[in-house]
Motif scaffolding. Structure first.
Motif, short mmCIF file in Angstrom:
data_model
loop_
_atom_site.label_atom_id
_atom_site.label_comp_id
_atom_site.label_asym_id
_atom_site.label_seq_id
_atom_site.Cartn_x
_atom_site.Cartn_y
_atom_site.Cartn_z
N PRO A 90 0.80 -1.24 0.00
CA PRO A 90 0.00 0.00 0.00
C PRO A 90 0.82 1.28 0.00
CG PRO A 90 -0.69 -1.51 1.74
CD PRO A 90 0.64 -1.97 1.27
N GLY A 91 2.10 1.22 0.41
CA GLY A 91 2.91 2.44 0.52
C GLY A 91 2.66 3.21 1.80
N ARG A 92 1.85 2.65 2.68
CA ARG A 92 1.56 3.27 3.98
C ARG A 92 1.44 2.17 5.03
NH1 ARG A 92 -3.68 6.85 3.37
NH2 ARG A 92 -4.44 4.83 2.65
N ALA A 93 2.06 2.37 6.17
CA ALA A 93 2.03 1.36 7.23
C ALA A 93 1.42 1.95 8.50
CB ALA A 93 3.43 0.83 7.51
N LYS A 94 0.64 1.14 9.16
CA LYS A 94 0.03 1.54 10.43
C LYS A 94 0.84 0.94 11.58
CE LYS A 94 -4.01 -0.02 8.78
NZ LYS A 94 -3.81 0.07 7.33
N THR A 95 0.44 1.30 12.78
CA THR A 95 1.11 0.76 13.97
C THR A 95 1.07 -0.76 13.99
OG1 THR A 95 0.41 2.74 15.17
CG2 THR A 95 1.22 0.91 16.48
N LEU A 96 -0.04 -1.32 13.53
CA LEU A 96 -0.19 -2.77 13.49
C LEU A 96 0.92 -3.43 12.69
CD1 LEU A 96 -1.78 -5.43 13.85
CD2 LEU A 96 -3.08 -4.81 11.80
N HIS A 97 1.24 -2.87 11.54
CA HIS A 97 2.27 -3.46 10.69
C HIS A 97 3.63 -3.50 11.41
CE1 HIS A 97 -0.70 -1.97 7.64
NE2 HIS A 97 -0.51 -3.20 7.20
N GLY A 98 3.97 -2.39 12.03
CA GLY A 98 5.23 -2.37 12.78
C GLY A 98 5.23 -3.37 13.91
N GLY A 99 4.09 -3.47 14.61
CA GLY A 99 3.98 -4.42 15.72
C GLY A 99 4.14 -5.86 15.27
N LEU A 100 3.59 -6.19 14.10
CA LEU A 100 3.72 -7.56 13.59
C LEU A 100 5.18 -7.92 13.34
CD1 LEU A 100 0.76 -7.65 11.01
CD2 LEU A 100 0.85 -8.74 13.26
N HIS A 101 5.92 -6.99 12.75
CA HIS A 101 7.34 -7.25 12.48
C HIS A 101 8.14 -7.38 13.78
CE1 HIS A 101 7.58 -7.04 8.12
NE2 HIS A 101 6.70 -6.06 8.15
N VAL A 102 7.83 -6.55 14.76
CA VAL A 102 8.54 -6.63 16.04
C VAL A 102 8.27 -7.97 16.73
CG1 VAL A 102 8.71 -5.62 18.34
CG2 VAL A 102 8.61 -4.13 16.35
N VAL A 103 7.04 -8.46 16.64
CA VAL A 103 6.71 -9.77 17.21
C VAL A 103 7.49 -10.88 16.51
CG1 VAL A 103 4.87 -11.49 17.44
CG2 VAL A 103 4.44 -9.12 18.08
N LEU A 104 7.62 -10.77 15.19
CA LEU A 104 8.40 -11.76 14.45
C LEU A 104 9.87 -11.73 14.86
CD1 LEU A 104 6.83 -11.47 10.87
CD2 LEU A 104 6.66 -13.40 12.45
N LEU A 105 10.39 -10.53 15.10
CA LEU A 105 11.77 -10.43 15.57
C LEU A 105 11.92 -11.09 16.93
CD1 LEU A 105 14.66 -9.29 15.28
CD2 LEU A 105 13.85 -7.25 16.48
N ALA A 106 10.95 -10.85 17.82
CA ALA A 106 11.00 -11.45 19.15
C ALA A 106 10.94 -12.98 19.05
CB ALA A 106 9.84 -10.93 20.00
N ALA A 107 10.12 -13.48 18.13
CA ALA A 107 10.04 -14.94 17.92
C ALA A 107 11.37 -15.50 17.44
CB ALA A 107 8.93 -15.27 16.92
N PHE A 108 12.02 -14.77 16.53
CA PHE A 108 13.31 -15.21 16.02
C PHE A 108 14.36 -15.26 17.14
CE2 PHE A 108 17.43 -13.24 14.82
CZ PHE A 108 18.00 -14.35 14.26
N VAL A 109 14.44 -14.23 17.95
CA VAL A 109 15.42 -14.20 19.03
C VAL A 109 15.14 -15.31 20.04
CG1 VAL A 109 16.33 -12.83 20.94
CG2 VAL A 109 15.87 -11.74 18.75
N PHE A 110 13.87 -15.47 20.41
CA PHE A 110 13.50 -16.50 21.39
C PHE A 110 13.83 -17.90 20.88
CE2 PHE A 110 10.35 -19.58 22.93
CZ PHE A 110 10.64 -19.56 24.28
N LEU A 111 13.46 -18.18 19.61
CA LEU A 111 13.70 -19.51 19.08
C LEU A 111 15.17 -19.78 18.78
CD1 LEU A 111 10.61 -19.79 16.72
CD2 LEU A 111 10.99 -20.99 18.88
N SER A 112 15.96 -18.71 18.62
CA SER A 112 17.41 -18.89 18.48
C SER A 112 18.01 -19.37 19.79
CB SER A 112 18.08 -17.57 18.05
OG SER A 112 17.65 -17.16 16.78
N ALA A 113 17.50 -18.84 20.90
CA ALA A 113 18.00 -19.22 22.22
C ALA A 113 17.37 -20.52 22.71
CB ALA A 113 17.74 -18.11 23.23
N SER A 114 16.13 -20.78 22.27
CA SER A 114 15.42 -21.98 22.71
C SER A 114 14.80 -22.69 21.49
CB SER A 114 14.33 -21.61 23.71
OG SER A 114 13.62 -22.75 24.16
N PRO A 115 15.63 -23.34 20.68
CA PRO A 115 15.12 -23.97 19.46
C PRO A 115 14.26 -25.20 19.74
CG PRO A 115 17.43 -24.51 19.78
CD PRO A 115 17.09 -23.51 20.83
#
Length: 373
Positions: A348-373
């Motif tokens: 869309p060329g425009r992002a809402k707070t939701l979009h940023g939050g989704l990416h941050v959650v994915l980053l948190a999942a990546f970090v967590f699963l790297s430490a606890s695979p």
């Protein structure tokens, strides 16, 4: 000798910290090279390492201001990749447990941090600060498509090839992947800096390119000690690479002491080398220049693969052991969902707070699963 040290200390206090810190870090590198520091020395090196990273951000931005956008973002992305390649090669050359997959873990970590941490943080900051994070979907979409292509080619395909057992390319396959990813990266750079340059410039809320002098391109930057900053940037990058190599033993010891898998070492290295990009991207997002933040995020992800993999492929000629590039199933799932969410966010060329939050959650999942695979 003491008089010389006092004069050096006086000289450094008169210099700006952005110049004095890289100088001190380089001197510390000369003293600590080849050693395995402990205790207080490790802490001092860590402080100098972070200071050199922050100084490199400043000098990269000064030089970027001189050359203008999007060349400025490209410069910082390439600078960070130089750090990454240097760290990976030196650590792999040192051998030890986990070094066969260190390149994969570091590159994948860099991609996930760029896609979800830097880009997601920019979306979130832009949306919270300015209601919507506005950017050019044509340029950003092209960048994300390039990242997707070379990420799958270099990190996913090795898991499914059959010429060599395990997630490893044969020599011919590795050569092809390295050349292909390098070619795709060069093609994107030519696109970004050539005819379609305006697609990568900041846009206003109505989607138009911001341009004060109405010449159709970004406003010309001012001249601010670009030559000095370029030289200091090189010094800072050398200091970061060298000190990180010195610290690598302490990083591995800390990871093993906590009972964490070797993949966490790659995450730590990626977090370290991407610190300059993160700071610069979030600063631009606060200033409603989300497009530049995305140039940095996707450009860094692209460079991490498109430049690191060819360099590692060449270095593997002299480094003993296999080069594991294929991602594990969990990592493939995380990469796939990150690319899908990123695509839906960019279109869309425009992002809402939701979009940023989704990416941050994915980053948190990546970090967590790297430490606890």
């Amino acid at each position: 000798m003491s008089a010389l040290l006092r004069r050096l200390d006086l000289l450094l206090t008169r210099l700006r910290w952005t110049i004095s810190v890289p100088v001190v870090a380089a001197l510390e590198l000369l003293l600590a090279w080849g050693s395995h520091p402990h205790g207080l020395v490790v802490a001092i090196i860590a402080v100098l390492l972070i200071g050199a990273v922050l100084a490199s951000v400043h000098h990269a931005e000064v030089v970027a201001h001189q050359v203008g956008e999007p060349l400025g973002s490209l410069l910082l992305a390439v600078s960070v990749t130089v750090i990454e390649v240097g760290l990976i090669v030196t650590l792999m050359a040192g051998g030890g447990s986990g070094t066969d997959s260190l390149a994969r873990d570091t590159v994948f970590s860099a991609v996930m941090i760029c896609l979800n941490g830097i880009a997601g943080g920019a979306f979130l900051i832009g949306a919270v600060r300015h209601r919507l994070a506005v950017f050019n979907p044509e340029g950003t979409g092209a960048a994300l498509a390039t990242v997707s292509t070379i990420a799958v080619l270099c990190l996913v395909l090795p898991r499914f090839t059959t010429s060599h057992p395990g997630p490893i390319f044969t020599g011919a396959q590795l050569t092809f992947a390295g050349l292909a990813s390098l070619l795709v990266y060069v093609l994107f750079v030519l696109t970004q800096t050539g005819r379609y340059r305006d697609f990568f410039l900041p846009v206003a809320a109505d989607g138009t390119v911001r341009d004060a002098d109405q010449d159709g391109h970004a406003d010309p930057p001012g001249i601010r000690s670009a030559v000095i900053s370029a030289a200091t940037l090189v010094l800072a990058l050398v200091a970061v690479v060298g000190l990180a190599k010195v610290e690598s033993g302490a990083i591995k010891d800390g990871v093993h002491a906590l009972g964490l898998p070797d993949t966490v070492v790659g995450v730590v290295i990626a977090l370290l080398v991407l610190l300059p990009e993160s700071i610069a991207a979030f600063r631009h997002a606060l200033g409603d220049r989300v497009q530049i933040s995305l140039n940095l995020a996707y450009g860094s992800a692209m460079a991490s693969i498109g430049l690191t993999i060819p360099a590692i492929a060449v270095a593997s000629i002299w480094i003993d052991g296999d080069l594991v590039l294929g991602l594990d199933p969990t990592q493939i799932v995380l990469l796939a969902i990150s690319l899908v969410v990123g695509t839906l966010t960019v279109v869309p060329g425009r992002a809402k707070t939701l979009h940023g939050g989704l990416h941050v959650v994915l980053l948190a999942a990546f970090v967590f699963l790297s430490a606890s695979p």
